[in-house]
Design a protein around this motif. Structure first.
Motif, PDB file in Angstrom:
ATOM      1  N   SER A  51      31.596  45.988  37.832  1.00 46.73           N
ATOM      2  CA  SER A  51      33.008  45.421  37.373  1.00 46.73           C
ATOM      3  C   SER A  51      33.649  46.687  37.024  1.00 46.73           C
ATOM      4  N   VAL A  52      34.796  46.657  37.119  1.00 50.34           N
ATOM      5  CA  VAL A  52      35.837  47.628  36.268  1.00 50.34           C
ATOM      6  C   VAL A  52      35.463  47.480  35.049  1.00 50.34           C
ATOM      7  N   ASP A  53      35.410  48.946  34.418  1.00 52.87           N
ATOM      8  CA  ASP A  53      35.000  48.933  33.036  1.00 52.87           C
ATOM      9  C   ASP A  53      36.169  48.762  32.091  1.00 52.87           C
ATOM     10  N   GLU A  54      36.173  47.480  31.431  1.00 53.59           N
ATOM     11  CA  GLU A  54      37.314  47.380  30.681  1.00 53.59           C
ATOM     12  C   GLU A  54      37.793  48.398  29.574  1.00 53.59           C
ATOM     13  N   ARG A  55      36.736  49.326  29.028  1.00 49.96           N
ATOM     14  CA  ARG A  55      36.974  50.284  28.189  1.00 49.96           C
ATOM     15  C   ARG A  55      37.875  51.120  28.579  1.00 49.96           C
ATOM     16  N   TYR A  56      38.124  51.338  29.912  1.00 47.71           N
ATOM     17  CA  TYR A  56      38.982  52.516  30.214  1.00 47.71           C
ATOM     18  C   TYR A  56      40.365  51.886  30.733  1.00 47.71           C
ATOM     19  N   ALA A  90      39.996  43.141  23.230  1.00 48.72           N
ATOM     20  CA  ALA A  90      40.765  41.825  22.585  1.00 48.72           C
ATOM     21  C   ALA A  90      40.893  40.759  23.454  1.00 48.72           C
ATOM     22  N   GLU A  91      41.094  40.901  24.758  1.00 49.67           N
ATOM     23  CA  GLU A  91      41.167  39.765  25.805  1.00 49.67           C
ATOM     24  C   GLU A  91      40.034  39.581  26.695  1.00 49.67           C
ATOM     25  N   ASP A  92      39.759  38.752  27.232  1.00 50.84           N
ATOM     26  CA  ASP A  92      38.823  38.515  28.267  1.00 50.84           C
ATOM     27  C   ASP A  92      39.211  39.233  29.516  1.00 50.84           C
ATOM     28  N   LEU A  99      43.344  40.690  33.349  1.00 54.67           N
ATOM     29  CA  LEU A  99      43.881  41.121  35.030  1.00 54.67           C
ATOM     30  C   LEU A  99      44.401  39.990  35.625  1.00 54.67           C
ATOM     31  N   GLU A 100      44.008  38.790  35.493  1.00 54.11           N
ATOM     32  CA  GLU A 100      44.783  37.844  36.112  1.00 54.11           C
ATOM     33  C   GLU A 100      46.193  37.563  35.755  1.00 54.11           C
ATOM     34  N   GLY A 101      46.391  38.150  34.509  1.00 57.26           N
ATOM     35  CA  GLY A 101      47.764  37.985  34.036  1.00 57.26           C
ATOM     36  C   GLY A 101      48.847  39.174  34.703  1.00 57.26           C
ATOM     37  N   HIS A 102      48.191  39.962  35.078  1.00 60.39           N
ATOM     38  CA  HIS A 102      48.792  40.988  35.881  1.00 60.39           C
ATOM     39  C   HIS A 102      48.701  40.978  37.419  1.00 60.39           C
ATOM     40  N   GLY A 103      48.021  39.891  37.790  1.00 58.29           N
ATOM     41  CA  GLY A 103      47.585  39.860  39.301  1.00 58.29           C
ATOM     42  C   GLY A 103      48.168  38.277  39.955  1.00 58.29           C
ATOM     43  N   ARG A 104      47.961  38.276  41.055  1.00 52.69           N
ATOM     44  CA  ARG A 104      48.272  36.883  41.580  1.00 52.69           C
ATOM     45  C   ARG A 104      47.232  36.412  42.670  1.00 52.69           C
ATOM     46  N   LEU A 119      42.487  46.324  43.124  1.00 53.95           N
ATOM     47  CA  LEU A 119      41.790  45.714  42.405  1.00 53.95           C
ATOM     48  C   LEU A 119      41.789  44.167  42.427  1.00 53.95           C
ATOM     49  N   HIS A 120      40.621  43.658  42.768  1.00 58.13           N
ATOM     50  CA  HIS A 120      40.592  42.106  43.137  1.00 58.13           C
ATOM     51  C   HIS A 120      39.488  41.552  42.879  1.00 58.13           C
ATOM     52  N   HIS A 121      39.393  40.078  42.730  1.00 54.79           N
ATOM     53  CA  HIS A 121      38.147  39.375  42.402  1.00 54.79           C
ATOM     54  C   HIS A 121      38.634  37.961  42.925  1.00 54.79           C
TER      55      HIS A 121
END
Length: 227
Positions: free
Chosen positions: A124-129, A145-147, A152-157, A174-176
């Protein structure tokens, strides 16, 4: 992995050599990679796979870049360009695990990734960075602070698809996918392409995307060079 090893046409040729999907996907991937009119090294088939999300499995695929998996092989790609065709075999929708993308994420290089748990090849992409690597409005001093999926879904579609439709993405996009919470299967067929010289480099160094085994895909972190 490698379903094209098992499906031949009436003349015994693999579908990856003569199949209409493979041929059309290669041409579109060539455009995605910006190689359609350059006269550069041609792109060729690298690997393919079938993925089936069973009903009510509800198992998501973490946010990642495909290039991070290839970097785990330990190879140093001189040319990192690659593209994948994700073709829906069933209707793909948000509730059964259609693809999600973060538009423009391919422009920021390779992000840091980590194994989802020790001994597991899924990363998984490392959220720390993310706060340092990507302009997502994340506070680097409080990166958890956020899941991550919600962030990322908030910035994706999402990209819902009808059977036979397809999306194309770079190895740096980036995808999931979410899990499948429906009563139906969600199957997809993926083909990947890259410059011929890079495919030859992979094979010369024993890397075949799981065709023989997952040898070399070890539990480790992947360091990126993203902005």
């Amino acid at each position: 992995m490698w379903p094209s090893d098992f499906v031949k046409d009436i003349h015994g040729q693999s579908i990856r050599d003569v199949g209409p999907l493979h041929n059309r996907a290669r041409l579109v991937c060539q455009i995605v990679m910006g190689l359609e009119d350059t006269g550069e090294d041609p792109i060729i088939f690298d690997f393919d796979m079938l993925i089936n999300k069973h009903p009510h499995t509800d198992t998501s695929v973490p946010w990642h870049q495909d290039m991070a998996y290839w970097r785990k092989s330990g190879l140093e790609f001189i040319d990192t360009r690659s593209a994948s065709c994700w073709c829906a075999l069933d209707e793909a929708k948000v509730d059964n695990g259609c693809m999600w993308f973060v538009p423009g994420s391919h422009k920021h290089g390779l992000y840091n990734h980590r194994s989802v748990r020790e001994g597991h090849h899924i990363i998984s992409v490392d959220e720390r960075y993310l706060g340092n690597n990507m302009p997502l409005g994340v506070d680097p001093s409080n990166p958890r602070a956020e899941d991550l999926d919600s962030l990322l879904e908030g910035h994706g579609r999402p990209e819902p698809l009808q059977p036979g439709s397809a999306t194309f993405h770079s190895g740096l996009t980036l995808h999931h996918t979410r899990g499948n919470s429906t009563d139906s299967h969600r199957r997809a067929y993926i083909t990947n392409f890259r410059p011929a010289a890079m495919v030859a480099y992979e094979r010369e160094n024993g890397f075949d995307h799981g065709r023989t085994s997952f040898t070399g895909i070890e539990d480790q972190q992947v360091s990126g060079n993203g902005l």
